[in-house]
Design an enzyme around this catalytic site. Structure first.
Site, mmCIF file in Angstrom:
data_model
loop_
_atom_site.group_PDB
_atom_site.id
_atom_site.type_symbol
_atom_site.label_atom_id
_atom_site.label_comp_id
_atom_site.label_asym_id
_atom_site.label_seq_id
_atom_site.Cartn_x
_atom_site.Cartn_y
_atom_site.Cartn_z
ATOM 1 N NE ARG A 91 -42.408 -55.778 -22.174
ATOM 2 C CZ ARG A 91 -42.774 -54.284 -21.963
ATOM 3 N NH1 ARG A 91 -43.025 -53.504 -22.802
ATOM 4 N NH2 ARG A 91 -42.253 -53.942 -20.950
ATOM 5 N NE ARG A 125 -38.325 -57.684 -14.864
ATOM 6 C CZ ARG A 125 -38.325 -59.248 -15.275
ATOM 7 N NH1 ARG A 125 -37.275 -59.765 -14.785
ATOM 8 N NH2 ARG A 125 -39.238 -59.391 -15.893
ATOM 9 C CE1 TYR A 146 -47.132 -73.220 1.424
ATOM 10 C CE2 TYR A 146 -49.426 -73.686 0.608
ATOM 11 C CZ TYR A 146 -48.262 -73.461 1.484
ATOM 12 O OH TYR A 146 -48.884 -74.061 2.852
ATOM 13 N NE ARG A 199 -42.757 -80.794 9.754
ATOM 14 C CZ ARG A 199 -43.541 -80.835 8.863
ATOM 15 N NH1 ARG A 199 -43.266 -81.819 7.913
ATOM 16 N NH2 ARG A 199 -44.499 -79.851 8.506
ATOM 17 C CE LYS A 217 -47.749 -71.549 5.125
ATOM 18 N NZ LYS A 217 -47.619 -73.027 5.070
ATOM 19 C CD GLU A 288 -44.930 -73.109 6.881
ATOM 20 O OE1 GLU A 288 -45.200 -74.199 6.134
ATOM 21 O OE2 GLU A 288 -45.869 -72.527 7.572
ATOM 22 C CG ASP A 289 -42.137 -76.620 6.702
ATOM 23 O OD1 ASP A 289 -43.521 -77.219 6.917
ATOM 24 O OD2 ASP A 289 -41.999 -76.334 5.339
ATOM 25 C CG ASP A 311 -49.743 -72.894 8.159
ATOM 26 O OD1 ASP A 311 -51.112 -72.790 8.355
ATOM 27 O OD2 ASP A 311 -49.521 -73.438 7.084
ATOM 28 C CG ASP A 312 -45.766 -76.607 9.713
ATOM 29 O OD1 ASP A 312 -46.014 -77.009 8.493
ATOM 30 O OD2 ASP A 312 -44.937 -76.210 10.062
ATOM 31 C CB ALA A 348 -48.431 -90.156 15.563
ATOM 32 C CB ALA A 351 -49.127 -82.080 10.179
ATOM 33 C CG ASN A 467 -48.514 -80.566 0.755
ATOM 34 O OD1 ASN A 467 -49.155 -80.856 -0.367
ATOM 35 N ND2 ASN A 467 -49.070 -79.628 1.620
ATOM 36 C CG ASN A 512 -52.764 -75.546 -0.415
ATOM 37 O OD1 ASN A 512 -52.122 -74.460 0.629
ATOM 38 N ND2 ASN A 512 -52.067 -75.428 -1.463
#
Length: 626
Positions: A91, A125, A146, A199, A217, A288-289, A311-312, A348, A351, A467, A512
């Site tokens: 549904r 919900r 993501y 960033r 994430k 992250e970032d 992670d970057d 440079a 990442a 990205n 990814n």
């Protein structure tokens, strides 16, 4: 227990010993921990009636059985028909397809954002159903929750905000964070993703709106790694913003002041780290970032003390290493030939430098893992940033990039100089790999791609890893149309395969980070490792590189389909656990101590991981008054 033992009937002495301890506390069999089996035992709740229906952690909507409706005072508050989860999803999916266009907020609102809005309402919900939908349709919806859609969400988050999710620590909370962490209702948190919004992807400083990336994430930690959604926590550390538009926007939800810097900034991050690890000593924190200026500094500041990673820097590096090793396999060569690859890197920042360091270490390991090998490996890289080729002749060179600065005399022999353009570098070096981590869309122009025709490789590889989609250095259509089908292409954001004609397909591999970070987090959690070591990250990357079959790799497919993400994560997590044991870092988790982990074979470790991945199933709810 019959369900479990059906899967592990074996003469293995390890499994026999585990069976004998079925009444013990081993995590593999425990019903006290966040395992798949947790959904099969009743969950005690301390609320009833409308309070249950308004709680996304426990709400089942029309799937509440009649006995549960009586137990929880829900009879009469729901339509009388009890609906199965499958019918609920059917549904919802019908509504989703119908509402995609209607939910658009004018012509500037793309369908992807409309899908995000609808999925987010479901998340608000009914969490179990949300993750059931996400897992079942991960290939379609991962790009929504993501990258690339999450970038658009972050840009518009102040306008999209409806109800809080996660925690916000700000510069105004200094001195209060130790008490603030106790405002979060969960007694156990396994995974935190934290950002300062400085960033976000390649979109720059988005301030408090960066919370969207932490939420997205963690959605993937749940969907891919089976981390229990009640034990994840997205966090925004708001130290201000230097984004002029946000500083002047009356609807902006964050601190409207310039970013803290220097010791004031570090004091806020230090206090946050101390607070969360005081309340949840075994939590894993993924950064992250964070802007490049702080990404490396914070990683070095905390990684030896806390269970954390960036992670970057490390996740992007791991996926890139897996792709680079896959590129060697796609040339029909063994991965041990990786140190012979000539690699031009565009970018440079955090990442780019993270990938360079990881690739250099990987080469050094293959060359003997000594100082001479480490020194030799750096000669395989040419790094180009916004100012051109980085050489030792550059003034005020970034200390992180310095190890990769090329010798001027050597460059003179190659016909290159300080600041040489990317096209010039590609033309002279004739690289095996062109790797983009620049966040500059279209950087791999027609001229650059034409120059790559001179590559000495039998199958040159192009990695347009930036990205979101608009920041990709080139598209697969551009690469294949100029260079033909005898190339390897990978990108950070999803693209469709390219029909080259005559029945030939140009495969677009999405490199990814979600192939690695869920497995790194899950493997660290289940091993109980005190830290996340370079060896654990390397083990994760190597397992991903070896995941694809030889036949797939020779066809140019070096990364698997996102639809296989839970199996990939399971394998990566098992490799992380093995490496943690090898390095004597593992301490075990919830009764399965390091001594018992050491007794498990590879297959048994994979089974251990599988049985500790949460699945979105409605538990039976039982009310108990507090």
């Amino acid at each position: 227990m019959a369900i479990f033992w059906k899967h592990v009937r074996s003469s293995s002495p390890i499994l026999q010993r585990l069976k004998q301890h079925v009444t013990g506390s081993y995590f593999l069999l425990s019903r006290k921990s966040f395992t798949t089996t947790e959904g099969h035992r009743p969950t005690i709740v301390h609320k009833r009636s409308l309070d249950i229906l308004h709680d996304p952690w426990f709400n089942k909507g029309t799937a509440f059985s009649m006995t549960e409706r009586d137990r929880l005072d829900l009879r009469g508050l729901l339509p009388p028909n009890v609906v199965s989860p499958d019918v609920q999803i059917e549904r919802f999916m019908v509504d989703l397809k119908r509402l995609e266009v209607q939910a658009r907020d004018g012509p500037s609102d793309p369908n992807a954002l409309a899908k995000w809005r609808i999925l987010n309402r479901l998340h608000d919900r009914n969490e179990t159903m949300y993750y059931k939908v996400l897992i079942a349709n991960i290939e379609e919806y991962a790009p929504i929750v993501y990258t690339p859609t999450v970038g658009l969400v972050c840009q518009n988050y102040s306008g999209l905000f409806r109800r809080p999710r996660g925690m916000y620590f700000s510069a105004q909370d200094r001195g209060e964070m130790m008490s603030m962490v106790y405002n979060w209702p969960a007694e156990q948190v396994d995974m935190i993703v934290v950002t300062d919004g400085s960033r976000i992807l390649g979109l720059g400083d988005l301030g408090v709106q960066g919370i969207g990336i932490a939420i997205g994430k963690l959605d993937l930690y749940v969907a891919a790694a089976g981390i229990n959604p009640q034990r994840v926590l997205p966090v925004m550390i708001d130290v201000g913003t230097n984004n002029k538009k946000l500083l002047e926007d009356p609807l902006y939800l964050g601190l409207q002041q310039n970013r803290l810097d220097g010791d004031d900034y570090l004091a806020v991050i230090d206090e946050f780290m101390e607070a969360v690890f005081t309340r949840w000593p075994n939590v894993i924190v993924q950064f992250e970032d964070f802007q490049s200026k702080w990404a490396f500094k914070l990683l070095q500041r905390y990684r030896a003390t806390y269970r954390m990673f960036n992670d970057d820097v490390q996740g992007t590096a791991g996926v890139a290493i897996a792709g680079l090793l896959g590129a060697v396999r796609a040339q029909g060569r063994p991965m041990i030939d990786f140190p012979k690859q000539k690699i031009v890197v565009a970018g440079a920042g955090s990442a780019g430098i993270g990938v360079l360091n990881a690739a250099r270490k990987t080469m050094a390991r293959m060359l003997g893992n000594n100082e001479a090998a480490f020194e030799s490996a750096k000669s395989q890289f040419w790094v180009v940033d916004a100012k051109g080729l980085i050489t030792e002749g550059r003034e005020n060179i970034d200390p992180d990039a310095l190890p990769f600065a090329r010798n001027l005399k050597e460059m003179d022999r190659q016909g290159l100089s300080e600041g040489a353009s990317l096209t010039e570098v590609v033309k002279q070096v004739k690289p095996d790999v062109l790797l983009g981590l620049s966040a500059v869309g279209g950087l791999f122009s027609k001229e650059v791609l034409e120059a790559l025709k001179g590559s000495t490789s039998t199958r040159p590889a192009i990695f347009a890893m930036s990205n979101p989609t608009k920041n990709a250095e080139c598209t697969p259509e551009e690469a294949f149309s100029i260079l033909g089908d005898n190339i390897l292409f990978a990108s950070g954001s999803p693209f469709n395969n390219v029909d080259i004609g005559n029945g030939r397909i140009g495969h677009c591999n999405q490199g990814n980070n979600m192939y690695l970070f869920p497995g790194i987090g899950l493997g660290t959690l289940l091993s109980g490792s005190r830290i996340i070591s370079d060896g654990m990250l390397q083990a994760a990357a190597e397992r991903l590189a070896a995941y694809m079959s030889e036949e797939e790799v020779l066809k140019g497919v070096i990364f698997p389909s996102i639809s296989r993400i839970r199996d990939i994560t399971k394998e990566v997590a098992a490799s992380v656990i093995e490496e943690a044991l090898e390095e004597d870092l593992a301490e075990g988790y919830h009764g399965m101590d390091a001594r018992e982990l050491r007794k498990l074979s590879r297959d048994e470790i994979v089974e251990y991981v599988k049985n500790n991945m949460w699945n979105p199933e409605y538990p039976t709810l039982v009310y108990r008054q507090e």
